[in-house]
Structure formats: structure tokens, C-alpha cells
Scaffold this active site. Structure first.
Site, PDB file in Angstrom:
ATOM      1  N   TYR A  61       0.822  -1.218   0.000  1.00 40.03           N
ATOM      2  CA  TYR A  61       0.000   0.000   0.000  1.00 40.03           C
ATOM      3  C   TYR A  61       0.854   1.266   0.000  1.00 40.03           C
ATOM      4  O   TYR A  61       0.432   2.297  -0.546  1.00 40.03           O
ATOM      5  CB  TYR A  61      -1.009  -0.027   1.155  1.00 40.03           C
ATOM      6  CG  TYR A  61      -2.091  -1.038   0.864  1.00 40.03           C
ATOM      7  CD1 TYR A  61      -3.092  -0.768  -0.064  1.00 40.03           C
ATOM      8  CD2 TYR A  61      -2.070  -2.299   1.445  1.00 40.03           C
ATOM      9  CE1 TYR A  61      -4.053  -1.711  -0.392  1.00 40.03           C
ATOM     10  CE2 TYR A  61      -3.023  -3.255   1.133  1.00 40.03           C
ATOM     11  CZ  TYR A  61      -4.019  -2.958   0.212  1.00 40.03           C
ATOM     12  OH  TYR A  61      -4.952  -3.900  -0.118  1.00 40.03           O
ATOM     13  N   ARG A  62       2.077   1.208   0.594  1.00 44.00           N
ATOM     14  CA  ARG A  62       2.990   2.370   0.539  1.00 44.00           C
ATOM     15  C   ARG A  62       3.324   2.680  -0.915  1.00 44.00           C
ATOM     16  O   ARG A  62       3.243   3.824  -1.353  1.00 44.00           O
ATOM     17  CB  ARG A  62       4.266   2.061   1.316  1.00 44.00           C
ATOM     18  CG  ARG A  62       5.290   3.194   1.283  1.00 44.00           C
ATOM     19  CD  ARG A  62       6.582   2.798   1.980  1.00 44.00           C
ATOM     20  NE  ARG A  62       6.356   2.413   3.372  1.00 44.00           N
ATOM     21  CZ  ARG A  62       6.461   1.170   3.868  1.00 44.00           C
ATOM     22  NH1 ARG A  62       6.821   0.171   3.086  1.00 44.00           N
ATOM     23  NH2 ARG A  62       6.220   0.908   5.140  1.00 44.00           N
ATOM     24  N   GLN A  96     -14.969   1.538  -7.088  1.00 43.17           N
ATOM     25  CA  GLN A  96     -14.212   0.503  -6.378  1.00 43.17           C
ATOM     26  C   GLN A  96     -12.772   0.976  -6.184  1.00 43.17           C
ATOM     27  O   GLN A  96     -11.985   0.299  -5.545  1.00 43.17           O
ATOM     28  CB  GLN A  96     -14.197  -0.784  -7.207  1.00 43.17           C
ATOM     29  CG  GLN A  96     -15.565  -1.367  -7.452  1.00 43.17           C
ATOM     30  CD  GLN A  96     -15.509  -2.451  -8.539  1.00 43.17           C
ATOM     31  OE1 GLN A  96     -15.257  -3.612  -8.268  1.00 43.17           O
ATOM     32  NE2 GLN A  96     -15.758  -2.058  -9.769  1.00 43.17           N
ATOM     33  N   ASN A  97     -12.443   2.119  -6.783  1.00 45.26           N
ATOM     34  CA  ASN A  97     -11.052   2.579  -6.754  1.00 45.26           C
ATOM     35  C   ASN A  97     -10.730   3.280  -5.445  1.00 45.26           C
ATOM     36  O   ASN A  97     -11.579   3.923  -4.834  1.00 45.26           O
ATOM     37  CB  ASN A  97     -10.782   3.520  -7.928  1.00 45.26           C
ATOM     38  CG  ASN A  97     -10.980   2.813  -9.252  1.00 45.26           C
ATOM     39  OD1 ASN A  97     -11.035   1.593  -9.282  1.00 45.26           O
ATOM     40  ND2 ASN A  97     -11.094   3.566 -10.325  1.00 45.26           N
ATOM     41  N   HIS A 114     -14.603   0.696  -1.638  1.00 48.44           N
ATOM     42  CA  HIS A 114     -13.468  -0.113  -1.167  1.00 48.44           C
ATOM     43  C   HIS A 114     -12.462   0.711  -0.360  1.00 48.44           C
ATOM     44  O   HIS A 114     -11.334   0.270  -0.156  1.00 48.44           O
ATOM     45  CB  HIS A 114     -12.761  -0.794  -2.351  1.00 48.44           C
ATOM     46  CG  HIS A 114     -13.576  -1.890  -2.971  1.00 48.44           C
ATOM     47  ND1 HIS A 114     -13.258  -2.497  -4.167  1.00 48.44           N
ATOM     48  CD2 HIS A 114     -14.706  -2.511  -2.542  1.00 48.44           C
ATOM     49  CE1 HIS A 114     -14.153  -3.428  -4.460  1.00 48.44           C
ATOM     50  NE2 HIS A 114     -15.053  -3.449  -3.498  1.00 48.44           N
ATOM     51  N   CYS A 143       0.296   4.303  15.569  1.00 49.19           N
ATOM     52  CA  CYS A 143      -0.670   5.290  16.063  1.00 49.19           C
ATOM     53  C   CYS A 143       0.012   6.203  17.080  1.00 49.19           C
ATOM     54  O   CYS A 143       0.683   5.729  17.986  1.00 49.19           O
ATOM     55  CB  CYS A 143      -1.835   4.550  16.716  1.00 49.19           C
ATOM     56  SG  CYS A 143      -3.083   5.640  17.422  1.00 49.19           S
ATOM     57  N   GLY A 181     -14.875   0.408 -16.804  1.00 44.07           N
ATOM     58  CA  GLY A 181     -13.521   0.005 -16.413  1.00 44.07           C
ATOM     59  C   GLY A 181     -13.445  -0.994 -15.278  1.00 44.07           C
ATOM     60  O   GLY A 181     -12.579  -0.876 -14.417  1.00 44.07           O
ATOM     61  N   THR A 182     -14.323  -1.972 -15.296  1.00 37.01           N
ATOM     62  CA  THR A 182     -14.253  -3.009 -14.258  1.00 37.01           C
ATOM     63  C   THR A 182     -14.472  -4.378 -14.881  1.00 37.01           C
ATOM     64  O   THR A 182     -15.299  -4.525 -15.796  1.00 37.01           O
ATOM     65  CB  THR A 182     -15.243  -2.735 -13.099  1.00 37.01           C
ATOM     66  OG1 THR A 182     -15.198  -3.827 -12.183  1.00 37.01           O
ATOM     67  CG2 THR A 182     -16.664  -2.504 -13.563  1.00 37.01           C
ATOM     68  N   SER A 183     -13.733  -5.374 -14.373  1.00 35.35           N
ATOM     69  CA  SER A 183     -13.855  -6.715 -14.949  1.00 35.35           C
ATOM     70  C   SER A 183     -15.136  -7.405 -14.485  1.00 35.35           C
ATOM     71  O   SER A 183     -15.509  -8.439 -15.020  1.00 35.35           O
ATOM     72  CB  SER A 183     -12.632  -7.558 -14.581  1.00 35.35           C
ATOM     73  OG  SER A 183     -12.440  -7.547 -13.186  1.00 35.35           O
TER      74      SER A 183
END
Ligand code: OAD
Length: 240
Positions: A61-62, A96-97, A114, A143, A181-183
Site C-alpha cells: 500500500y505504501r 471501487q477505486n 473499497h 498510532c 472500467g471493471t472486470s
């Protein structure tokens, strides 16, 4: 291109996926060289993965978060923002992006089902942070309040997507449904097209390849969203 014209009181719902951001330079998941060709879903996209190997999850995710400073919205995102202005109050954008590019392009009512790379929260105490206010370079960001592990605010496999109540309400009143743009393989997003059809919404798809649920569409426009949408959306609102 399309003969459909949005009538004065009709409501429009749009669902987007990774394909709409492809022309901004963001990889999709399942295309050739997509993210899931190089990363294992089960190692980076579930809560179990996060508890077992938070460093690997953060590595994934970084990389995706840092890429956001190098990309910008493309003509497809901008066309949808203008479309929303014309349809004020009769429009819902479900994405969903997690890249935030719809908001950056000026779309205002966006349901990021999402989650978003631009937010994080503490897995221990729940404290929320904007990702740009944490040290994203820490192996596993901590945190500031309780020292717990922060996690990206992403809906992982096995978790419940955001805004399902609002999505359901929008689908009930939907006259025109656009899926871009989604499968069409990840649920519940992939099931929205069937819901739209059973509610008699007119369904239009825009995608580079034929999606898995092609047969449910009234119209399919094959190609790049950034090339197709500006013209298609103008036609739908009656401008050429
Ligand atoms: P996919 O990678 O599964 O599908 C992207 C689709 O976009 C493909 O059908 C491509 O043909 C199409 N595409 C590629 N470039 C395009 C372009 N320029 N214009 C139009 N279409 C284009 O991505 P999603 O369907 O968004 O979830 O994937 C759904 C979910 O699966 C994601 O939100 C993510 C992933 O696992 C989570 O991480 C929870």
C-alpha cells in the site's frame, strides 16, 4: 454512439473500477501486468494477512500511496465530474477505486466502496488519520495515541464494503446505470449490474475488454474510457 437521452427527472448511477484510472498510469488488477499478477491477494489484501505480516501489507500500500503524487485525473474522470454538474442531485458515483482521482477531478458525491489510500486508521484504537499526516515510510506506521499498528483504510477481502445502504438506495431509483472500467468479478460491486437490470434500468458498459457480465448490458462501448466517455456523456445529456 448512443441513442439514449437522459430525461429531465431520470436518475443516473455510475460504477467505476480500475480501468478508469489506467490512462492516469495506475495499474489495474487483472490485466496483463496487473497488480494481482505480481502480488498475491491473500498476502496483502486481507485482515489475516495484515495480522500475520503487516510489513508486507504496508509495502504494497505504501508503493500505491506514493504513486498518487505522480498521477492526475484523466479525461474520463473529468468528463464524469462535468456530467455530475449537469445532473445535480440526480447522480451517484460508486467507485471501487481507492486512488481518490474522482474527487481530485471535482466529482463531489463519490461513494468509495473499497475505501481510500488517502486515509488510514489504528487497528487498535480506531483513531483515523489522513495518510499524508502519518510517517508512511515507517515499516509499519504507528498510532500517535496508543502505539498500535495503523492500517490503510482499504476494504479487504472478507470485509464489508462501505456505503452499502446508500448504494442500495441509489440502485432502487436508478434509470440509467453506467459501468466503466471493471472486470465485473468482485462482489458486491459486480452484482450491481444484475440489480440494475432487474429494476429495468438502462445499462451501458464502457471497457477495454468485454467484461464477464457483458450479456446484461443494453449497450457496450469497447475501448479506453478516456477516449469514449467525454463524447458519450455529452450525448447522454443531449449535447454534441
Ligand atoms: P480489474 O483489474 O479486475 O479490471 C479492470 C478492467 O478495466 C478490465 O476489464 C480492463 O479491460 C478494463 N480497462 C483497462 N484499461 C481500461 C481503459 N483505459 N478504459 C476502460 N477500461 C479499461 O479491476 P476492478 O474490476 O476494478 O479490490 O477490480 C475490482 C476489485 O478487485 C478492486 O477494487 C480491488 C481488486 O481486488 C480490492 O482490493 C478490495
Amino acid at each position: 454512439m448512443t441513442d439514449y437521452r437522459i430525461k429531465p427527472k431520470e436518475k443516473v448511477v455510475v460504477l467505476t473500477g480500475a480501468g478508469i484510472s489506467a490512462e492516469s498510469g495506475i495499474k489495474t488488477f487483472r490485466d496483463e501486468n496487473g497488480l494481482w499478477r505480481n502480488w498475491k491477494i491473500e498476502e496483502v489484501a486481507s485482515y489475516d494477512a495484515f495480522t500475520q505480516n503487516p510489513s508486507l501489507v504496508w509495502e504494497f500500500y505504501r508503493m500505491r500511496y506514493l504513486q498518487l503524487s505522480e498521477v492526475s485525473p484523466n479525461p474520463a474522470h473529468h468528463a464524469l465530474a462535468e456530467f455530475e454538474d449537469k445532473l445535480a442531485g440526480r447522480y451517484t458515483l460508486i467507485t471501487q477505486n481507492v486512488d481518490g482521482l474522482h474527487l481530485e477531478a471535482g466529482s463531489r458525491h463519490v461513494l468509495e466502496m473499497h475505501g481510500s489510500l488517502r486515509r488510514t486508521f489504528c487497528d487498535n484504537c480506531g483513531k483515523k488519520y489522513a495518510t499524508n499526516e502519518i510517517n508512511v515510510h515507517e515499516e509499519v506506521p504507528e498510532c500517535k495515541i496508543c502505539g498500535g499498528n495503523l492500517r490503510p483504510d482499504i476494504v479487504w477481502f472478507g470485509e464489508i464494503p462501505y456505503s452499502l445502504d446508500k448504494i442500495e438506495a441509489a440502485m432502487q431509483g436508478c434509470d440509467l446505470f453506467l459501468v466503466i472500467g471493471t472486470s465485473g468479478v468482485v462482489y458486491p460491486a459486480a452484482g450491481l449490474l444484475s440489480i440494475a437490470r432487474s429494476n429495468n434500468s438502462y445499462c451501458i458498459g464502457v471497457n477495454l475488454d468485454a467484461p464477464s457480465n457483458l450479456g446484461l448490458l443494453n449497450e457496450f462501448h469497447q475501448g479506453k474510457a478516456g477516449e469514449i466517455l467525454p463524447k458519450l456523456l455529452n450525448e447522454l445529456t443531449g449535447e454534441f
